[in-house]
Each structure stands twice: as structure tokens, then as C-alpha cells.
Scaffold this motif. Structure first.
Motif, short mmCIF file in Angstrom:
data_model
loop_
_atom_site.label_atom_id
_atom_site.label_comp_id
_atom_site.label_asym_id
_atom_site.label_seq_id
_atom_site.Cartn_x
_atom_site.Cartn_y
_atom_site.Cartn_z
N GLU A 170 72.16 38.50 25.73
CA GLU A 170 71.45 40.00 25.52
C GLU A 170 72.28 41.18 25.53
OE1 GLU A 170 69.71 39.95 29.95
OE2 GLU A 170 69.94 37.70 30.13
N ASN A 230 78.09 35.83 20.98
CA ASN A 230 76.73 35.67 20.18
C ASN A 230 75.56 35.47 21.19
OD1 ASN A 230 78.47 37.26 18.49
ND2 ASN A 230 79.09 34.81 16.88
N GLY A 231 74.83 35.97 20.37
CA GLY A 231 73.07 35.71 21.04
C GLY A 231 72.85 36.09 22.32
N VAL A 255 64.88 39.36 25.37
CA VAL A 255 65.36 41.02 25.63
C VAL A 255 64.08 41.60 25.58
CG1 VAL A 255 66.51 42.99 25.48
CG2 VAL A 255 67.48 40.86 25.53
N ARG A 256 63.42 41.43 24.55
CA ARG A 256 62.10 42.28 23.60
C ARG A 256 61.39 41.63 24.06
NH1 ARG A 256 63.15 44.70 19.50
NH2 ARG A 256 66.00 45.22 18.80
N SER A 269 74.09 41.37 22.97
CA SER A 269 74.29 41.96 21.49
C SER A 269 73.05 41.19 20.87
CB SER A 269 74.70 40.32 20.93
OG SER A 269 73.81 38.72 20.62
N ASP A 270 71.42 42.16 21.53
CA ASP A 270 70.26 42.13 21.13
C ASP A 270 70.30 43.40 21.04
OD1 ASP A 270 66.83 41.06 20.59
OD2 ASP A 270 67.61 42.70 21.50
N ALA A 275 69.88 36.68 23.72
CA ALA A 275 69.14 37.90 23.24
C ALA A 275 67.60 37.61 23.06
CB ALA A 275 69.70 37.37 21.40
N GLU A 276 66.93 36.65 22.94
CA GLU A 276 65.73 37.03 22.55
C GLU A 276 64.81 37.11 24.03
OE1 GLU A 276 64.49 31.70 22.89
OE2 GLU A 276 65.36 32.39 21.23
N ASN A 301 69.50 46.25 23.05
CA ASN A 301 71.20 46.72 24.11
C ASN A 301 71.82 47.07 23.73
OD1 ASN A 301 69.19 45.85 26.36
ND2 ASN A 301 70.06 43.81 26.05
#
Length: 333
Positions: free
Chosen positions: A94, A91-92, A163-164, A96-97, A160-161, A100
């Protein structure tokens, strides 16, 4: 850094290629002193063979995995450098984003790692395996043979944050794409050349179906005028005929989807780029001129691909005492 090479090419051809890329090699040598083209020569001499064999074996049962492996390296290197952080599960991370969610090929990387941990435990990084697997995927589909410097270490952070803000979305303008590439030390030429990865692989309908629609009367309507009308109709028919359009995939290259070649650039000239970001390359003078060169000269594309791919593969690498060598690519030690 000490460079060593092995190649089955004729000696004269190999020397010509070496001279062509000498400036690039000097750049890498001055910036990444712990990377080497024969890094595992003593510690795990069969490392590259094991990765190549794993990739080839996986592709015999699922050819689409080759495109997935190539895409995977982009999503790893662009986020926080080529450190294998996209491979980490949890969880959290890259991986899991939602950006992806459609990535694949993880099982191939893990399979290669499992073999290497038996043969050379604790030696070969997941970051290196990922880069080598992407290189081998291109070669397996007829693309250039690229010598890759190795010695990367695995990152221990995957968020994850991150990634975008770092990956290219399919509706980006050329300016936005250039800005992202520039932030990674990559040029406008690198942008156009590495976009050539779309000569293989496939995409889900929801990544491009905003470019056309059906109006209330049931008539086909082209939203994006940069897309060839008949090609758009073909895409619409395929996507709308599926029970679940979000699960339907379409080849990035409608002509030679199983071959790594320069057809992608000829497709752009015919207004048959699958994504808006593909078509955008023909609408900007800075990128269109490069597209035209690559569309007319596959050898030039292969040479430039080799250079740009190596540049991408050393973005933000961890070396020396940084990071770790993971025992499993899916988890930090």
C-alpha cells in the motif's frame, strides 16, 4: 469488554461526555470484545504516554507532522481496516502505491515503536500506535481529547491494488464519497465530520490546481465556479510562482492552519474549500445542513468528531489471535 477511563476534565463534564457517547460505546463493546480503553494497563502501562510524548517531540521540530499523522490513519483504516498495513515498506505494498506517495509521519510511528519495543517488547501493535498518534496530533493542535479503545493487532498483508478503490480522490462527487464511507460502516454525518480533518494539514498544488487555469493570453480563468475567485487567484499565484508546482504545498485551511477547530466549515461557507470534495459538501442538501451546524458550533463539532473518529478507528480491526504484533512497523515479522 471492560472500559476504563482517565481524564483531566472536571468530573461533571466527563460524566456528561460519557453519557453522550454511551450508545457508541455499547456498539463497540458488542462488536469488538477484545478492544478496551485500558488494554495496555497491565502489560505496558506507559504505552499511550510514550506515543503522546513521541508525537509532541516530533512536532516541536516539524509542526506539519501532526497533519500528516492524521492523514495517515485515513489511508490505513479505509483500505483494509485499521491494521497498520499502510506502514509496511516494499514493492507492491500500500505504501508504494502512487496514491500514497505524499503520505508522511512514518518516522514518528517507527520512533514510538522503537521505544515501546525496549520498554514492552512484543506488546504494543503498530496499528494501535498509528491510531493513538493521530488522536494525539489532534489534541496537540487544540482539538478534543479522545479516549481510544486499543487492542488492535497488526495485519500481515499490504497490497497496492487495494488502495485506489478505497480512498477518496479529490474530484469525487458527494455520492461517490457517501458510497465509500457507507462501505466502511460510516454515515453521511461521519463523512462531513471527518472531512473536518482538513482544518489542519497541507496539500500539493497538483491535487487542486485543475480548479483554475491561465488561458493562452495569460489571463486567470476560474474552472470551478464553486471556488471563491480571490481565493483561487491566491492559490494560483502560490502554485505558479514555484519552480516545481508539484512540490509546493498549501495549507488546507487558509485561516487557522495550526489549530484544530471548526474554521474549515466556515471556509466552506465562504467558498474557500481547497479541494473539489470540500466544496461539494456545500452543494448537496444532505451534507450542507451538517456543515452549517458545525460551522456555528465548535463544541458540537468536537463532540461529533470524537464519535466519528472512534467509529473510523475500529474499522476492520484485527483482534485476538488475528494478525501479529510487529517488531518493526515497516515490515511483517
Amino acid at each position: 469488554m471492560t472500559f476504563s477511563f482517565s481524564s483531566c476534565r472536571p468530573k461533571s463534564s466527563f460524566i456528561s461526555s460519557l453519557l453522550l457517547f454511551l450508545p457508541l460505546l455499547l456498539l463497540i463493546s458488542s462488536s469488538f470484545a477484545d478492544l478496551s480503553f485500558n488494554f495496555y494497563g497491565n502489560s505496558c502501562p506507559g504505552a499511550e504516554f510514550i506515543v503522546r510524548n513521541t508525537v509532541r517531540s516530533a512536532s516541536t521540530t516539524d509542526l506539519s507532522v501532526l497533519g500528516k499523522l492524521l492523514r495517515l490513519i485515513f489511508h490505513d483504516c479505509f483500505v483494509q481496516g485499521c491494521d497498520g498495513s499502510v506502514l509496511i515498506r516494499g514493492n507492491g505494498t500500500e505504501r508504494s502505491d502512487p496514491g500514497n506517495a505524499s503520505l508522511g509521519g512514518f518516522n514518528v510511528i517507527e520512533s514510538a515503536k522503537n521505544v515501546l519495543e525496549i520498554v514492552c517488547p512484543g506488546i504494543v501493535s503498530c496499528a494501535d500506535i498509528l491510531v493513538l498518534a493521530a488522536r494525539d496530533a489532534v489534541e496537540a493542535l487544540g482539538g478534543p481529547v479522545v479516549a481510544i479503545p486499543t487492542g488492535r493487532r497488526d495485519g500481515t498483508v499490504s497490497v497496492a491494488e487495494n488502495v485506489r478503490p478505497n480512498i477518496i480522490d479529490t474530484d469525487f462527487t458527494v455520492d461517490k464519497m457517501i458510497n465509500v464511507f457507507s462501505s466502511k460502516g460510516l454515515s453521511v454525518q461521519d463523512l462531513v465530520v471527518l472531512s473536518g480533518a482538513h482544518t489542519i494539514g497541507a496539500a500539493h498544488c497538483n491535487t487542486f490546481n485543475s480548479r483554475f487555469k491561465i488561458d493562452p493570453r495569460g489571463n486567470f480563468e476560474l474552472v470551478d465556479a464553486s471556488l471563491d475567485n480571490s481565493y483561487a487567484q491566491t492559490l494560483l499565484n502560490k502554485c505558479s510562482s514555484s519552480i516545481d508546482p508539484t512540490a509546493t504545498v498549501v495549507n488546507n485551511d487558509p485561516e487557522t492552519s495550526s489549530t484544530f477547530d471548526n474554521q474549515y466549515y466556515r471556509n466552506l461557507q465562504a467558498h474557500k474549500g481547497l479541494f473539489q470534495t470540500d466544496s461539494a459538501l456545500m452543494e448537496d442538501d444532505r451534507t450542507r445542513k451538517i456543515v452549517e451546524i458545525l460551522a456555528n458550533d465548535e463544541e458540537s463539532f468536537f463532540e461529533r468528531w470524537t464519535e466519528s473518529f472512534i467509529k473510523m478507528s475500529v474499522i476492520g480491526v484485527r483482534v485476538g489471535e488475528e494478525g501479529e504484533i510487529r517488531r518493526s512497523c515497516s515490515f511483517v515479522n
